[in-house]
Design an enzyme around this catalytic site. Structure first.
Site, PDB file in Angstrom:
ATOM      1  N   HIS A 122     167.150 -19.183  63.098  1.00 14.32           N
ATOM      2  CA  HIS A 122     166.864 -18.875  61.693  1.00 14.32           C
ATOM      3  C   HIS A 122     167.741 -17.744  61.159  1.00 14.32           C
ATOM      4  O   HIS A 122     167.397 -17.114  60.166  1.00 14.32           O
ATOM      5  CB  HIS A 122     165.372 -18.543  61.514  1.00 14.32           C
ATOM      6  CG  HIS A 122     164.475 -19.732  61.717  1.00 14.32           C
ATOM      7  ND1 HIS A 122     163.108 -19.640  61.861  1.00 14.32           N
ATOM      8  CD2 HIS A 122     164.759 -21.061  61.795  1.00 14.32           C
ATOM      9  CE1 HIS A 122     162.584 -20.866  62.024  1.00 14.32           C
ATOM     10  NE2 HIS A 122     163.573 -21.732  61.999  1.00 14.32           N
ATOM     11  N   CYS A 154     185.342 -13.386  45.307  1.00 13.20           N
ATOM     12  CA  CYS A 154     185.125 -14.513  44.374  1.00 13.20           C
ATOM     13  C   CYS A 154     183.991 -14.287  43.391  1.00 13.20           C
ATOM     14  O   CYS A 154     183.701 -15.168  42.582  1.00 13.20           O
ATOM     15  CB  CYS A 154     184.896 -15.799  45.171  1.00 13.20           C
ATOM     16  SG  CYS A 154     183.217 -15.926  45.838  1.00 13.20           S
ATOM     17  N   SER A 193     153.599 -19.940  66.430  1.00 13.96           N
ATOM     18  CA  SER A 193     152.485 -20.811  66.041  1.00 13.96           C
ATOM     19  C   SER A 193     152.860 -22.280  66.196  1.00 13.96           C
ATOM     20  O   SER A 193     152.009 -23.153  66.070  1.00 13.96           O
ATOM     21  CB  SER A 193     152.068 -20.515  64.597  1.00 13.96           C
ATOM     22  OG  SER A 193     153.188 -20.661  63.741  1.00 13.96           O
ATOM     23  N   GLU A 219     146.604 -16.740  71.321  1.00 18.92           N
ATOM     24  CA  GLU A 219     145.600 -17.791  71.085  1.00 18.92           C
ATOM     25  C   GLU A 219     146.243 -19.158  71.292  1.00 18.92           C
ATOM     26  O   GLU A 219     147.473 -19.254  71.366  1.00 18.92           O
ATOM     27  CB  GLU A 219     145.028 -17.687  69.667  1.00 18.92           C
ATOM     28  CG  GLU A 219     146.078 -17.858  68.601  1.00 18.92           C
ATOM     29  CD  GLU A 219     145.573 -17.568  67.188  1.00 18.92           C
ATOM     30  OE1 GLU A 219     144.564 -16.862  67.053  1.00 18.92           O
ATOM     31  OE2 GLU A 219     146.215 -18.065  66.256  1.00 18.92           O
TER      32      GLU A 219
HETATM   33  P1  OAD Z   1     153.918 -17.182  63.112  1.00 15.14           P
HETATM   34  O1  OAD Z   1     153.503 -15.968  62.351  1.00 15.14           O
HETATM   35  O2  OAD Z   1     153.665 -18.502  62.491  1.00 15.14           O
HETATM   36  O3  OAD Z   1     153.194 -17.188  64.532  1.00 15.14           O
HETATM   37  C1  OAD Z   1     153.179 -16.081  65.362  1.00 15.14           C
HETATM   38  C2  OAD Z   1     152.451 -16.446  66.626  1.00 15.14           C
HETATM   39  O4  OAD Z   1     152.501 -15.348  67.494  1.00 15.14           O
HETATM   40  C3  OAD Z   1     150.981 -16.806  66.436  1.00 15.14           C
HETATM   41  O5  OAD Z   1     150.707 -18.029  67.114  1.00 15.14           O
HETATM   42  C4  OAD Z   1     150.230 -15.635  67.085  1.00 15.14           C
HETATM   43  O6  OAD Z   1     149.020 -16.044  67.686  1.00 15.14           O
HETATM   44  C5  OAD Z   1     151.233 -15.190  68.128  1.00 15.14           C
HETATM   45  N1  OAD Z   1     151.161 -13.772  68.519  1.00 15.14           N
HETATM   46  C6  OAD Z   1     150.854 -12.693  67.770  1.00 15.14           C
HETATM   47  N2  OAD Z   1     150.969 -11.557  68.472  1.00 15.14           N
HETATM   48  C7  OAD Z   1     151.374 -11.914  69.724  1.00 15.14           C
HETATM   49  C8  OAD Z   1     151.677 -11.204  70.920  1.00 15.14           C
HETATM   50  N3  OAD Z   1     151.620  -9.871  70.981  1.00 15.14           N
HETATM   51  N4  OAD Z   1     152.062 -11.921  72.002  1.00 15.14           N
HETATM   52  C9  OAD Z   1     152.137 -13.265  71.970  1.00 15.14           C
HETATM   53  N5  OAD Z   1     151.866 -13.998  70.872  1.00 15.14           N
HETATM   54  C10 OAD Z   1     151.484 -13.337  69.760  1.00 15.14           C
HETATM   55  O7  OAD Z   1     155.459 -16.976  63.493  1.00 15.14           O
HETATM   56  P2  OAD Z   1     156.522 -18.071  63.971  1.00 15.14           P
HETATM   57  O8  OAD Z   1     155.909 -19.116  64.797  1.00 15.14           O
HETATM   58  O9  OAD Z   1     157.674 -17.320  64.524  1.00 15.14           O
HETATM   59  O10 OAD Z   1     160.752 -19.009  59.333  1.00 15.14           O
HETATM   60  O11 OAD Z   1     156.943 -18.680  62.578  1.00 15.14           O
HETATM   61  C11 OAD Z   1     157.974 -19.615  62.529  1.00 15.14           C
HETATM   62  C12 OAD Z   1     158.789 -19.449  61.278  1.00 15.14           C
HETATM   63  O12 OAD Z   1     157.920 -19.427  60.117  1.00 15.14           O
HETATM   64  C13 OAD Z   1     159.529 -18.133  61.175  1.00 15.14           C
HETATM   65  O13 OAD Z   1     160.747 -18.128  61.877  1.00 15.14           O
HETATM   66  C14 OAD Z   1     159.772 -18.027  59.697  1.00 15.14           C
HETATM   67  C15 OAD Z   1     158.395 -18.394  59.203  1.00 15.14           C
HETATM   68  O14 OAD Z   1     158.326 -18.879  57.909  1.00 15.14           O
HETATM   69  C16 OAD Z   1     161.666 -18.764  58.397  1.00 15.14           C
HETATM   70  O15 OAD Z   1     161.685 -17.708  57.790  1.00 15.14           O
HETATM   71  C17 OAD Z   1     162.646 -19.880  58.185  1.00 15.14           C
END
Ligand code: OAD
Length: 261
Positions: A122, A154, A193, A219
């Protein structure tokens, strides 16, 4: 992991023989460094609308608003450090012949922690480019160009080098991440997630190609039912513990060049 803090014998034995290990990370990986995640109770997308901030049309409509948001994020991320989980992954890299991280995070923390083979799916918030001619700009150069920075060559609008909703992932990074997932002996999905595609398809791909797939999260997620093992806990605690229990004798000799998959 069982009640006494040990990882499953199956995982340890898989790691012992693993030539190729792939890792997929999301915002939860950086949560313990102080970077907010996107979803969940205190998630960024609970307070802000992605369609106003992480979208090309929104940027063209109101570049100042989008830049205020990204400058705020740049400022936040500049002040944070990798956590114990990032360092543990960097330590695991030298234990396998091929080891790579495909990350959805734009915060550069894997690199800061010393990981070498990283596929940024990303983008990276530390880079910026011109929407007109593609010229790259550093943050220091950007600081001289005002609130809505324009390209000195540009006059095109400069944007952060991050992937917004509806945009394609960088092709080379994506191809390398797919190759790593398809060839991995062991694959980890950490702190995500698993709802944003195509990135979230990587652990599924790894599993269907025969990898032993381990999920680490605080979770269960949509992906959990596909994983061979689900470890519930914080990545900043689980990963250093895993590194401590790593099979001995798997170190690649120091001085080898970085490997790519
Ligand atoms: P999310 O915010 O959707 O999910 C974060 C995950 O991390 C959740 O499942 C939490 O349960 C878990 N979590 C939180 N704290 C944690 C810890 N200390 N150890 C382990 N797990 C933990 O974030 P992403 O899955 O990264 O995209 O989201 C994907 C994409 O959605 C991002 O890259 C971004 C966003 O919109 C863009 O900006 C294109």
């Amino acid at each position: 992991m069982n009640g006494n803090g040990s990882f499953s014998p199956e995982l340890i034995s898989r790691l012992e023989g693993a030539e190729r290990v792939g890792v997929f990370t999301g915002a939860g990986m950086s949560a313990e460094s102080g970077v907010p995640t996107f979803r969940g109770e205190d998630g960024i997308w609970k307070k802000f609308k992605p369609e106003e901030l992480a979208n090309f049309d929104a940027f063209m409509r109101n570049p100042q608003l989008v830049w205020e948001w990204y400058n705020h994020r740049k400022h936040l991320i500049a002040g944070i450090e990798p956590n114990a989980g990032h360092y543990a992954l960097a330590g695991m890299e030298s234990r396998h012949r091929y080891f790579s991280i495909a990350t959805q995070n734009i915060d550069n923390l894997h690199r800061k922690a010393g990981s070498r083979t990283i596929h940024e799916l990303h983008g990276n918030i530390g880079r910026n480019y011109c929407t007109g001619c593609g010229a790259y700009y550093t943050d220091a150069q950007l600081a001289l160009l005002g609130n809505v920075p324009k390209c000195s060559a540009c006059r095109g609008l400069i944007r952060p080098d991050v992937v917004w909703f509806g945009e394609m992932l960088p092709v080379d990074e994506w191809d390398a991440a797919v190759r790593a997932a398809e060839r991995a002996d062991v694959y980890f999905s950490i702190g995500t997630s698993s709802v944003v595609y195509p990135a979230a398809s990587l652990p599924v791909l790894a599993k269907s190609a025969g990898a032993y797939v381990v999920e680490m999260n605080i979770e269960r997620t949509d992906f959990s039912r596909h994983a061979d093992e689900v470890m519930i806990g914080k990545s900043g605690e689980l990963l250093p513990r895993l590194l401590e229990q790593y099979p001995r004798g798997t170190d690649i000799p120091v001085g080898q060049p970085p490997y790519t998959l």
